[in-house]
Design a protein around this motif. Structure first.
Motif, PDB file in Angstrom:
ATOM      1  N   SER B 208       0.865  -1.226   0.009  1.00  0.00           N
ATOM      2  CA  SER B 208      -0.037   0.070  -0.006  1.00  0.00           C
ATOM      3  C   SER B 208       0.986   1.137  -0.229  1.00  0.00           C
ATOM      4  O   SER B 208       0.210   2.413   0.214  1.00  0.00           O
ATOM      5  CB  SER B 208      -0.759  -0.123   1.215  1.00  0.00           C
ATOM      6  N   LYS B 209       2.090   1.137  -0.136  1.00  0.00           N
ATOM      7  CA  LYS B 209       3.001   2.371  -0.253  1.00  0.00           C
ATOM      8  C   LYS B 209       3.162   2.776  -1.848  1.00  0.00           C
ATOM      9  O   LYS B 209       2.146   2.907  -2.405  1.00  0.00           O
ATOM     10  CB  LYS B 209       4.265   1.956   0.461  1.00  0.00           C
ATOM     11  N   ALA B 213      -1.486  -0.284  -3.681  1.00  0.00           N
ATOM     12  CA  ALA B 213      -2.389  -1.041  -3.248  1.00  0.00           C
ATOM     13  C   ALA B 213      -3.430  -0.258  -2.224  1.00  0.00           C
ATOM     14  O   ALA B 213      -2.685   0.539  -1.431  1.00  0.00           O
ATOM     15  CB  ALA B 213      -2.136  -2.334  -2.646  1.00  0.00           C
TER      16      ALA B 213
HETATM   17 CA    CA Z   1      -1.960   3.536  -0.548  1.00  0.00          CA
END
Ligand code: CA
Ligand code: CA
Ligand code: CA
Ligand code: CA
Ligand code: CA
Ligand code: CA
Lengths: 352, 352, 352, 352
Positions: B208-209, B213
């Motif tokens: 998620s970085k 994502a």
């Molecule tokens: Ca993100």
């Protein structure tokens, strides 16, 4: 048994924890008024705790079976889970207490290297304190040690303690002083024990090291601190019953054996000077009762040197790959130090 | 609303965690085959885990809600209570995880300062490993971080990881690699992700970085490791049900967004060069997507500089008293970087 | 594929956790406005939390990846180490959360058997509360569960919750309500969810069970409670980034799927009545969506019965040596229930 | 001081922990050979540990400051985090050890009510054992207590211990026996202490209760168990230095004071019979040294009754709302019991 074997009665310099209780202490044990200390009814324990509070200048004190329990109890009382504790890199709580701050208190250490000082400077403390935010609940404790064992019995003066503690207090961080050998520091600095305790929120003092008590450590602080600490002692299993039998001799350790630590310090310097004069060994003068020997100039590691000394009748301990520690204490007089020196000289000579 | 306000749509460089899921990811979420992942029946989660294991070259992988949970789970699986974990002084597990090693695993950290490297050297690791004895149960983990966030996205090469890991393995110490930004390291070093993972016992990778994502991190290792980690995930409350809705877009992050990190790195260098050219600011070139700005030559602290930049339409974060961090990522293209630079220049100019 | 195989598409009654997100939920995921929730910037998460607080009548709410994390977070916020938590003997926190109260909070459980009620009576609670003394720091939590899963979806009325909670509050003990299936209780008792929440200090509500959300649970309480809970969520690794992708569909679960639980309850009763009519099986009528089947009158244990049902195309779970659980939910309509009944009848008949 | 006051020297029946060391014990303390027990060099401690192992029929034993530390150490050695420990509902580890199983070991208790027996039946144990699965790592310990303090010094026979232990062992669950008052059980059952210890994996024996030692408990088991327990003792802060001063008298407690517990039991029955003969009080005959008095037939609660007895010169303790406990022990002879009875009679008579 021949003469040689008799000579080999070893001079035990492994640690000042090996000190034996004196006859007066044994007598005190035999005659101690006792009661159930879990009910607070042991007069000898109460007497020791009151004496310790007086000597340390605190409101109250608590008797515990060990210095480890004292330090761990203090950390648990002062901190909240998830906080950090600022500690000196090589301090006892870091090296010898089974990661107790993590295990008993859920606290993360932040080691600070005080270099050739016993305690971090005010600037180091100020730097090490962290604020609380979502990622961590801040700093919960500054833990100092005096004298500093791993640094060779190094003394922090009351001013040094005060400076570090003030930097912590200014940031609302409480301070615990691991005073396992605080009496040595007091004698070396020629101040009363209370001169150190005045600056901190809690202080421990080990009675079974240089002071010669058979068992125990006192943990001192405010009434409120000690009341909470009493509960933690119970949690850790440190509640003893008719503990007066060991508290009474421990009290003698506190009232009679502080000043004589000067002899141990003189013996340590005598020993250090003698060793330093030997080929391949360096042993700088020390302020208290711990002699550190650097074997790096000779081609011998610490483990081997300790073994050969033991064979020659001098017990010490390996303290690093090329560092050996000898501790002086009340069961080793000046004559025994001379004997130890002669034996160590034999070890050095036989290696040529 | 006038033109000026419109211009002020901020360029968000606070972190690469702010990346937004792409349209393709949203579509993947909408169409993801799902099932109950606690029963192991979510095809999209299983697919992501298989893909992650393949990309990382491990036997298995596990999908978790956060990088913190991945690191804490790994520590819990590898260690026993009371052990030490060797960590880089400024690593994420030290600074941002609520003393989790202490709280979840009863483990004490041993911070090692890697200086201007991302990971400790083999010699540093060898030095930091302690044996177990009565006083402590030894070293239980070496935890590395790559790229190193607090050091400005610093890259450790596979060789550097291998050297540190070998020093640990030689002493029977397992190694976890916090790969929150391992994809950035892979792109910068021009190697596959598996080139790092090959040397360690477990590795996390945050999706998620920079990879964009919406949610989640994968934790990879041997079958046995992942099986145990699955139980720890449950203990920590990380068992999710129809998690395919986020696992499907997370898989796209892994399969489609790795190579494009090169753009973020180029943008970071463009930004650094531009800032470094401004009076009173220094911003050395970086290998990945993190720009660190040193404000010490101007009379402005980090907090104030961050505030003024925010007013001017550029979001960053204070990373130290005189250090500001800007992160590039997939939602900031080269044009936006130019805009950011213009705005930062305004801030600097207005201060004269 | 022949008819028979087609018929065997199993009716999945293992748990209401297997519910699949609806098309509307998938669409909500695809279109959700998102942001970085660790910064508090995800509009869909904020919207879900606000909605949950409104529905539950609390000041605030927090979105977490699982019900286990919600319960463990609540316990950690409410208690101090060493305290006791009063729990129902067969409640979820006792059976299915890896001894989390002990591991995360250092809290000892005091199980109370509520018999055929979902929650302990006021008298039982009053009896179970202990005062703090040297030996233990007292009771720190009363944890209730509604509906009670292990007792077959048993409902506690708001009055029952109020009575137990009042007995705790009168003794300064906070109350957490594990509302994994609180919506089922609300529908069965024909009251709003807030009618339960009004009596407790914190309440969780699982969105991924009967309500059909893909992932997540909300934990609600006062502003102060939720602020502290947010920190514990971080500690446990529950901080997610662009979580709006799952929060948006989860919000639909909360706003659209509560009332329809009545259908699940009707189906459960239909199923129970049908099974109870079979030889050797007893399945008393239930208030909500959990059917418990007693196989003791037939010579078949639960595990075997579950296996045979699975072979016949009906999935359930063994819940005790002679107890099988079937859960109805939104992916099983009345026709599917009839199919399930027919198949179970086959199993029973084939055993003769 | 007049006669009346002299008479009022209280008969202390609060607990057998109040027992005072004898003159022989004090002499043993004064003359004990000692050494540093942390180095394993205290001959008196070694002697005590060897004697305890012999008496209990185990390979090895360890001397600890308290029974709480012994139980907590055993639990920590036997269990893994997250497991369950089966305990009797009212046992010491549940009531008086600060939730230590949770705090020190991360273990959840599963209380089993043994009713009027001291230990659960084999069937109860079999029922209480849980297997490990994703939701919980199974049962890790069965902890028994003999005699059972809260049930009034109730004795479990070796057969009862064997039955419960076998049920546990059959399921691979280790068994610890909290033998705080195991010597009383042995005397009552007319068997050696080893008759109980033979069936369990570890056993503690408190020396400072009825046996009259000033301080300490022994924890016995296999060599491997004791070696690990020694490390846990260090972690908890139970490592003492020249502990021979208390170990030597403690050894006398073990070698000289077991048989004489029969006198305490006879005195307890004398006291119980006398009290039972009084109006409004019931005190059924007991097998060991604990007398439980039921005050429910008189209109007096336990607290008040204890206070009035104290005023009359008999110390007991409130053990429940209408239950008072009196403990006989070696400092209370038959004459003192008669005195106590007379004084209690006064209390009863004055209430009319
Ligand atoms: Ca993100
Ligand atoms: Ca000593
Ligand atoms: Ca679902
Ligand atoms: Ca039937
Ligand atoms: Ca005693
Ligand atoms: Ca009577």
């Amino acid at each position: 048994m021949d003469e040689t074997t008799a000579v080999r009665e070893p001079v035990d310099l492994r640690s000042d924890t090996v000190t034996m209780p004196s006859d007066r202490m044994r007598e005190a044990a035999a005659n101690a008024p006792v009661g159930d200390d879990v009910y607070g009814e042991d007069p000898s324990v109460n007497d020791l705790e009151a004496t310790a509070a007086e000597v340390l200048g605190t409101e109250a004190a608590l008797y515990l079976p060990s210095g480890t329990m004292a330090n761990q109890t203090a950390a648990r009382v002062h901190t909240e889970r998830g906080q950090e504790a600022i500690v000196e890199t090589e301090s006892h709580v870091v090296r010898y207490e089974n990661a107790g701050f993590a295990q008993h208190s859920g606290v993360q250490i932040r080691p600070v290297d005080a270099g050739d000082r016993a305690v971090p400077s005010a600037a180091q403390v100020a730097d090490a304190v962290i604020a609380d935010d979502l990622h961590r609940p801040g700093t919960g404790l500054l833990c100092l040690e005096n004298t500093h064992n791993a640094k060779g019995g190094l003394v922090a003066t009351p001013d040094a303690i005060a400076a570090a503690a003030e930097a912590a207090h200014d940031r609302d961080v409480p301070v615990h002083l691991d005073g396992a050998r605080l009496a040595n520091a007091a004698v070396a600095a020629d101040v009363p024990l209370s001169a150190f305790a005045a600056h901190v929120d809690s202080v421990s003092l080990c009675l079974s090291k240089g002071l010669g008590a058979p068992v125990g450590t006192v943990l001192a602080g405010s009434e409120a601190f000690v009341a909470t600490a009493r509960g933690v002692r119970k949690l850790l299993g440190g509640g003893m019953r008719q503990a007066g039998l060991i508290a009474a001799p421990a009290r003698l350790a506190l009232t009679e054996n502080v000043a004589r630590l000067a002899d141990d310090h003189a013996n340590a310097n005598r020993l250090a000077a003698g060793i330093d004069g030997l080929d391949g060994l360096r042993a700088p003068a020390r302020e208290t009762n711990v002699v550190l020997v650097d074997t790096s100039e000779s081609a011998i590691d610490a483990e081997t040197f300790v073994e050969r000394c033991a064979d020659a009748g001098v017990l010490g301990s390996a303290f690093g790959p090329e560092t050996v520690r000898f501790c002086t204490h009340l069961d080793v007089d000046t004559a025994a130090i001379e004997t130890a020196l002669e034996r160590i000289e034999t070890v050095v000579r036989s290696r040529r």
